[in-house]
Design a protein around this motif. Sequence first.
Motif, PDB file in Angstrom:
ATOM      1  N   ARG A 189      20.975   1.544   9.530  1.00 17.96           N
ATOM      2  CA  ARG A 189      21.858  -0.304   9.338  1.00 17.96           C
ATOM      3  C   ARG A 189      20.600  -0.633   9.670  1.00 17.96           C
ATOM      4  NH1 ARG A 189      26.174  -3.138  12.486  1.00 17.96           N
ATOM      5  NH2 ARG A 189      24.652  -2.399  14.088  1.00 17.96           N
ATOM      6  N   LEU A 190      20.133  -1.725   9.027  1.00 17.58           N
ATOM      7  CA  LEU A 190      19.446  -2.677   9.383  1.00 17.58           C
ATOM      8  C   LEU A 190      19.965  -4.292   8.965  1.00 17.58           C
ATOM      9  CD1 LEU A 190      18.104  -3.696   6.585  1.00 17.58           C
ATOM     10  CD2 LEU A 190      16.480  -1.168   6.662  1.00 17.58           C
ATOM     11  N   TYR A 191      19.263  -5.442   9.457  1.00 17.86           N
ATOM     12  CA  TYR A 191      18.958  -6.220   8.927  1.00 17.86           C
ATOM     13  C   TYR A 191      18.208  -7.026   8.495  1.00 17.86           C
ATOM     14  CZ  TYR A 191      23.965  -6.120  11.571  1.00 17.86           C
ATOM     15  OH  TYR A 191      24.802  -5.913  11.552  1.00 17.86           O
ATOM     16  N   SER A 204       0.951  -1.732  -0.032  1.00 21.29           N
ATOM     17  CA  SER A 204       0.192   0.061   0.074  1.00 21.29           C
ATOM     18  C   SER A 204       0.814   1.026  -0.089  1.00 21.29           C
ATOM     19  CB  SER A 204      -0.709   0.430   1.389  1.00 21.29           C
ATOM     20  OG  SER A 204      -0.160   0.252   2.913  1.00 21.29           O
ATOM     21  N   GLY A 205       2.235   1.207  -0.125  1.00 22.45           N
ATOM     22  CA  GLY A 205       2.781   1.965   0.576  1.00 22.45           C
ATOM     23  C   GLY A 205       3.564   2.450   1.260  1.00 22.45           C
ATOM     24  N   LEU A 206       2.511   2.098   2.413  1.00 29.10           N
ATOM     25  CA  LEU A 206       2.906   1.946   4.024  1.00 29.10           C
ATOM     26  C   LEU A 206       4.631   1.976   4.499  1.00 29.10           C
ATOM     27  CD1 LEU A 206       2.090   3.364   6.237  1.00 29.10           C
ATOM     28  CD2 LEU A 206       0.799   0.762   6.787  1.00 29.10           C
ATOM     29  N   VAL A 207       5.169   1.141   3.649  1.00 30.43           N
ATOM     30  CA  VAL A 207       6.285   0.562   4.800  1.00 30.43           C
ATOM     31  C   VAL A 207       7.322   2.120   3.778  1.00 30.43           C
ATOM     32  CG1 VAL A 207       7.836  -0.323   2.392  1.00 30.43           C
ATOM     33  CG2 VAL A 207       8.226  -0.800   4.850  1.00 30.43           C
ATOM     34  N   ASP A 208       6.842   2.812   2.256  1.00 30.34           N
ATOM     35  CA  ASP A 208       7.497   3.825   2.369  1.00 30.34           C
ATOM     36  C   ASP A 208       7.565   4.747   2.765  1.00 30.34           C
ATOM     37  OD1 ASP A 208       8.226   1.982   0.328  1.00 30.34           O
ATOM     38  OD2 ASP A 208       7.934   4.059  -1.200  1.00 30.34           O
ATOM     39  N   ALA A 209       6.083   5.155   4.047  1.00 33.45           N
ATOM     40  CA  ALA A 209       6.191   6.421   4.663  1.00 33.45           C
ATOM     41  C   ALA A 209       6.536   6.410   5.649  1.00 33.45           C
ATOM     42  CB  ALA A 209       4.144   6.066   4.358  1.00 33.45           C
ATOM     43  N   ALA A 265      12.140  -4.373  -0.598  1.00 35.86           N
ATOM     44  CA  ALA A 265      11.760  -2.813  -0.640  1.00 35.86           C
ATOM     45  C   ALA A 265      13.034  -2.176  -0.217  1.00 35.86           C
ATOM     46  CB  ALA A 265      10.999  -3.041   0.539  1.00 35.86           C
ATOM     47  N   TYR A 266      13.801  -2.957   1.069  1.00 38.12           N
ATOM     48  CA  TYR A 266      14.623  -2.120   1.640  1.00 38.12           C
ATOM     49  C   TYR A 266      16.115  -1.931   0.285  1.00 38.12           C
ATOM     50  CZ  TYR A 266      13.139  -3.901   5.699  1.00 38.12           C
ATOM     51  OH  TYR A 266      12.777  -4.027   6.357  1.00 38.12           O
ATOM     52  N   ARG A 267      15.838  -2.187  -0.762  1.00 36.81           N
ATOM     53  CA  ARG A 267      16.645  -1.746  -1.566  1.00 36.81           C
ATOM     54  C   ARG A 267      16.541  -0.488  -1.975  1.00 36.81           C
ATOM     55  NH1 ARG A 267      17.694  -7.322  -2.013  1.00 36.81           N
ATOM     56  NH2 ARG A 267      16.272  -6.903  -4.340  1.00 36.81           N
ATOM     57  N   ARG A 268      14.816  -0.556  -3.143  1.00 35.64           N
ATOM     58  CA  ARG A 268      14.036   0.631  -3.386  1.00 35.64           C
ATOM     59  C   ARG A 268      14.522   1.914  -2.399  1.00 35.64           C
ATOM     60  NH1 ARG A 268       9.561  -1.727  -2.212  1.00 35.64           N
ATOM     61  NH2 ARG A 268       8.718  -0.118  -1.146  1.00 35.64           N
ATOM     62  N   LEU A 269      14.362   1.672  -1.311  1.00 35.87           N
ATOM     63  CA  LEU A 269      14.454   2.845  -0.102  1.00 35.87           C
ATOM     64  C   LEU A 269      15.418   3.237  -0.311  1.00 35.87           C
ATOM     65  CD1 LEU A 269      11.866   1.703   2.536  1.00 35.87           C
ATOM     66  CD2 LEU A 269      11.754   3.552   0.766  1.00 35.87           C
ATOM     67  N   GLY A 270      17.316   2.820  -0.929  1.00 35.41           N
ATOM     68  CA  GLY A 270      18.192   3.178  -1.109  1.00 35.41           C
ATOM     69  C   GLY A 270      18.894   2.501   0.041  1.00 35.41           C
ATOM     70  N   PHE A 271      18.543   0.960   0.722  1.00 36.31           N
ATOM     71  CA  PHE A 271      19.505   0.667   1.706  1.00 36.31           C
ATOM     72  C   PHE A 271      20.668  -0.242  -0.029  1.00 36.31           C
ATOM     73  CE2 PHE A 271      16.737   2.135   5.019  1.00 36.31           C
ATOM     74  CZ  PHE A 271      17.674   2.055   5.525  1.00 36.31           C
ATOM     75  N   VAL A 272      21.640   0.000   1.161  1.00 42.79           N
ATOM     76  CA  VAL A 272      22.610  -1.451   0.262  1.00 42.79           C
ATOM     77  C   VAL A 272      22.911  -2.256   1.081  1.00 42.79           C
ATOM     78  CG1 VAL A 272      24.669  -0.822  -1.620  1.00 42.79           C
ATOM     79  CG2 VAL A 272      23.649   0.810  -1.100  1.00 42.79           C
ATOM     80  N   LEU A 315      21.833   2.488   4.765  1.00 46.44           N
ATOM     81  CA  LEU A 315      21.899   3.859   4.134  1.00 46.44           C
ATOM     82  C   LEU A 315      22.785   4.610   4.536  1.00 46.44           C
ATOM     83  CD1 LEU A 315      19.663   5.869   1.500  1.00 46.44           C
ATOM     84  CD2 LEU A 315      18.167   5.795   3.995  1.00 46.44           C
ATOM     85  N   GLU A 316      23.460   5.554   3.532  1.00 50.47           N
ATOM     86  CA  GLU A 316      24.790   6.348   4.060  1.00 50.47           C
ATOM     87  C   GLU A 316      23.651   7.744   4.285  1.00 50.47           C
ATOM     88  OE1 GLU A 316      27.379   6.352   4.980  1.00 50.47           O
ATOM     89  OE2 GLU A 316      27.787   4.098   4.370  1.00 50.47           O
ATOM     90  N   ARG A 317      23.836   8.449   5.478  1.00 52.72           N
ATOM     91  CA  ARG A 317      23.519  10.059   4.897  1.00 52.72           C
ATOM     92  C   ARG A 317      23.044  10.831   3.553  1.00 52.72           C
ATOM     93  NH1 ARG A 317      22.880  13.782   9.803  1.00 52.72           N
ATOM     94  NH2 ARG A 317      22.121  15.294   8.843  1.00 52.72           N
ATOM     95  N   PRO A 318      22.352  11.111   3.612  1.00 52.76           N
ATOM     96  CA  PRO A 318      22.076  12.174   2.509  1.00 52.76           C
ATOM     97  C   PRO A 318      23.037  13.255   2.891  1.00 52.76           C
ATOM     98  CG  PRO A 318      20.175  11.501   2.729  1.00 52.76           C
ATOM     99  CD  PRO A 318      20.744  11.456   3.910  1.00 52.76           C
TER     100      PRO A 318
END
Length: 121
Positions: free
Chosen positions: A75-77, A50-55, A88-95, A116-119
């Motif tokens: 950081r997350l695991y 639904s887009g909730l994780v992005d929000a 989902a995490y990759r879509r959000l920019g996590f590597v 995810l590094e600080r922008p």
Amino acid sequence: MAEAPDGSWAGTVTVFVELPEDGRSLFGDEVTVPQVDVVGVYVRPEARASGLVDALFTTALEWVWARDEGIERARLYVHEENVRAAAAYRRLGFVATGGRADTVGSGEPHDLEYVLERPAR
């Protein structure tokens, strides 16, 4: 935390701030830079896709980057078999870093580290 339109609980993201002076992270490794560990990510099945994780992540990361401690990364695991969450995490920019951990105490490092590094400001 997020609520569904009917007021019920729909999902959550929790972050722990970790600073070098703290010594060890939530997962036992040395904290070398100001960071947050993202834990407790959960979206109820009926709210998925639904887009909730992005929000939830947008709100959490805005809070993280605004903190005075100068947080450098989030950081997350994620469990190696949880391909939906990893996508989902990759879509959000996590590597993926190649790091692994045993975040649930099973004795086996089945969880893959994403950062995810600080922008740039």
